[in-house]
Scaffold this motif. Structure first.
Motif, short mmCIF file in Angstrom:
data_model
loop_
_atom_site.label_atom_id
_atom_site.label_comp_id
_atom_site.label_asym_id
_atom_site.label_seq_id
_atom_site.Cartn_x
_atom_site.Cartn_y
_atom_site.Cartn_z
N LEU A 151 0.83 -1.21 0.00
CA LEU A 151 0.00 0.00 0.00
C LEU A 151 0.87 1.26 0.00
CD1 LEU A 151 -3.01 1.00 0.31
CD2 LEU A 151 -2.49 1.23 2.74
N VAL A 152 1.85 1.30 0.87
CA VAL A 152 2.73 2.47 0.97
C VAL A 152 3.53 2.65 -0.32
CG1 VAL A 152 4.76 3.40 2.17
CG2 VAL A 152 2.86 2.45 3.48
N ALA A 153 3.98 1.55 -0.90
CA ALA A 153 4.74 1.65 -2.16
C ALA A 153 3.88 2.23 -3.27
CB ALA A 153 5.26 0.27 -2.55
N GLY A 154 2.62 1.78 -3.37
CA GLY A 154 1.73 2.31 -4.39
C GLY A 154 1.43 3.78 -4.19
N LEU A 155 1.25 4.18 -2.94
CA LEU A 155 0.99 5.58 -2.63
C LEU A 155 2.19 6.45 -2.98
CD1 LEU A 155 -0.68 7.83 -1.28
CD2 LEU A 155 0.25 7.09 0.92
N ALA A 156 3.37 6.03 -2.57
CA ALA A 156 4.58 6.81 -2.83
C ALA A 156 4.83 6.94 -4.34
CB ALA A 156 5.78 6.16 -2.16
N ALA A 157 4.58 5.86 -5.08
CA ALA A 157 4.83 5.88 -6.52
C ALA A 157 4.00 6.94 -7.21
CB ALA A 157 4.52 4.50 -7.11
N VAL A 220 7.48 7.06 2.76
CA VAL A 220 6.95 7.90 1.69
C VAL A 220 7.86 9.11 1.47
CG1 VAL A 220 5.05 9.45 1.07
CG2 VAL A 220 4.57 7.17 1.96
N LEU A 221 8.25 9.77 2.54
CA LEU A 221 9.07 10.98 2.40
C LEU A 221 10.43 10.66 1.80
CD1 LEU A 221 8.18 12.76 5.77
CD2 LEU A 221 7.36 13.33 3.48
N ALA A 222 11.06 9.60 2.26
CA ALA A 222 12.37 9.21 1.71
C ALA A 222 12.25 8.84 0.24
CB ALA A 222 12.95 8.05 2.51
N ALA A 223 11.17 8.13 -0.11
CA ALA A 223 10.96 7.73 -1.50
C ALA A 223 10.82 8.95 -2.40
CB ALA A 223 9.72 6.86 -1.61
N LEU A 224 10.12 9.97 -1.91
CA LEU A 224 9.91 11.17 -2.72
C LEU A 224 11.18 11.99 -2.85
CD1 LEU A 224 6.35 12.19 -1.49
CD2 LEU A 224 7.01 10.95 -3.56
N VAL A 225 12.03 11.95 -1.84
CA VAL A 225 13.32 12.64 -1.95
C VAL A 225 14.16 11.98 -3.04
CG1 VAL A 225 15.52 13.04 -0.78
CG2 VAL A 225 13.37 13.54 0.40
N LEU A 226 14.22 10.66 -3.05
CA LEU A 226 15.01 9.96 -4.06
C LEU A 226 14.42 10.14 -5.46
CD1 LEU A 226 15.84 6.72 -2.08
CD2 LEU A 226 17.39 8.58 -2.67
N ALA A 227 13.08 10.15 -5.55
CA ALA A 227 12.44 10.39 -6.84
C ALA A 227 12.75 11.81 -7.33
CB ALA A 227 10.94 10.18 -6.74
N ALA A 250 7.91 6.71 -10.78
CA ALA A 250 6.98 5.88 -10.00
C ALA A 250 7.67 4.63 -9.48
CB ALA A 250 5.77 5.50 -10.86
N GLU A 251 8.40 3.94 -10.33
CA GLU A 251 9.08 2.71 -9.89
C GLU A 251 10.20 3.01 -8.90
OE1 GLU A 251 8.20 -0.32 -10.33
OE2 GLU A 251 6.56 0.16 -11.68
N THR A 252 10.89 4.12 -9.10
CA THR A 252 11.94 4.50 -8.15
C THR A 252 11.36 4.78 -6.77
OG1 THR A 252 13.33 5.43 -9.90
CG2 THR A 252 13.71 6.24 -7.66
N ALA A 253 10.25 5.52 -6.74
CA ALA A 253 9.62 5.84 -5.46
C ALA A 253 9.09 4.58 -4.78
CB ALA A 253 8.51 6.85 -5.67
N ALA A 254 8.44 3.71 -5.55
CA ALA A 254 7.89 2.48 -4.96
C ALA A 254 9.00 1.62 -4.36
CB ALA A 254 7.13 1.69 -6.02
N THR A 255 10.07 1.43 -5.11
CA THR A 255 11.17 0.59 -4.64
C THR A 255 11.86 1.22 -3.44
OG1 THR A 255 11.51 -0.14 -6.92
CG2 THR A 255 13.26 -0.63 -5.35
N SER A 256 12.05 2.52 -3.48
CA SER A 256 12.71 3.22 -2.36
C SER A 256 11.88 3.11 -1.09
CB SER A 256 12.92 4.69 -2.72
OG SER A 256 13.74 4.82 -3.86
N ALA A 257 10.55 3.26 -1.22
CA ALA A 257 9.68 3.14 -0.05
C ALA A 257 9.79 1.75 0.55
CB ALA A 257 8.23 3.45 -0.45
N LEU A 258 9.81 0.73 -0.30
CA LEU A 258 9.93 -0.64 0.20
C LEU A 258 11.27 -0.85 0.94
CD1 LEU A 258 8.46 -2.64 -2.82
CD2 LEU A 258 7.43 -2.35 -0.55
#
Length: 264
Positions: A151-157, A220-227, A250-258
């Motif tokens: 769920l978090v990965a999909g949201l972050a993506a 989510v926040l870390a994923a968005l920074v990397l994206a 999208a894929e970068t954010a999802a993977t980073s969140a995971l």
């Protein structure tokens, strides 16, 4: 003098978001920048739907007796199915474009080719392996934890897509999805979506206590920074965003969140 386009309704925004970002049978009623603005603001809602479906698929397999690895494969595969693999295709194309080391015009031409080069293949393999590895570990800790990770990965993506569509980010090409949505979201609205997404992740993680809430929001926040770092690099290399760049983000954010969730 032409009349200004009418404001997009919430229904227009949801149709744009789900009609362009998923394979769900949603009929697009408007294709203009006003509808695109609402659609990109609503993109995280499409992410929640995709993430919830992916997480539920893995959880169901777990309940039926499958092991965590098979549950993880299902949770990683379903988002690709629900998006026609467009985000993964964009990731591969951007990897080929960046890996080529060519000037922007040549790199963009490489990205438009239908085949996938070695950089794209390598990137896809390691990204999908990473996603499955993290999800397997989360499902091994319980179905609810695996569901939350998906769920978090999909949201972050999809939140990454909203931020990439903010004002000031140009399109690299005059046509395509990138040109249709580039710069349509006001910066303040993009920031508001970011805050709301972090809050939604925290609320979802709150079932595991305060640490779970903080962990989900941090993912989510870390994923968005990397994206954002990838977005800036793509702007320097390509001159702006394309549909492929949106997929890669999208894929970068999802993977980073995971990955962040795996570190908790």
């Amino acid at each position: 003098m032409t009349d200004a386009p009418s404001p997009a309704t919430p229904a227009d925004a949801l149709r744009f978001a789900f009609g362009t970002l998923t394979v769900l049978p949603v009929r697009l009623t408007r294709w203009d920048r006003t509808a695109a603005r609402g659609g990109m603001l609503a993109a995280p809602l499409a992410g929640l739907a995709v993430g919830a479906a992916a997480g539920a698929a893995g959880w169901l397999l777990l309940l039926l007796g499958a092991g965590p690895l098979l549950a993880a494969v299902a949770a990683a595969a379903l988002p690709a199915v629900l998006t026609r693999g467009l985000h993964l295709d964009g990731l591969a194309d951007v990897a080929d474009g960046l890996g080529s080391g060519r000037p922007a015009e040549d790199a963009l031409r490489i990205m438009k080719q239908s085949d996938i080069g070695p950089f794209g293949v390598i990137t896809l393999v390691f990204v999908l392996l990473g996603q499955v590895a993290v999800l397997a570990g989360q499902y091994a800790a319980g179905g609810a934890r695996g569901f939350l990770a998906a769920l978090v990965a999909g949201l972050a993506a999809r939140c990454a897509l909203t931020l990439a569509a903010r004002a000031g980010v140009p399109a690299a090409r005059p046509e395509g999805l990138g040109a249709a949505v580039a710069g349509v979201v006001p910066v303040r609205a993009a920031v508001a979506v970011l805050v709301a997404a972090a809050g939604a992740a925290a609320a979802a993680g709150a079932a595991a206590g305060p640490y779970g809430a903080a962990r989900a929001a941090a993912a989510v926040l870390a994923a968005l920074v990397l994206a954002e770092l990838l977005l800036r690099h793509c702007r320097r290399r390509f001159g702006g965003v394309t549909g492929d760049v949106f997929g890669a983000l999208a894929e970068t954010a999802a993977t980073s969140a995971l990955i962040v969730l795996a570190l908790g």
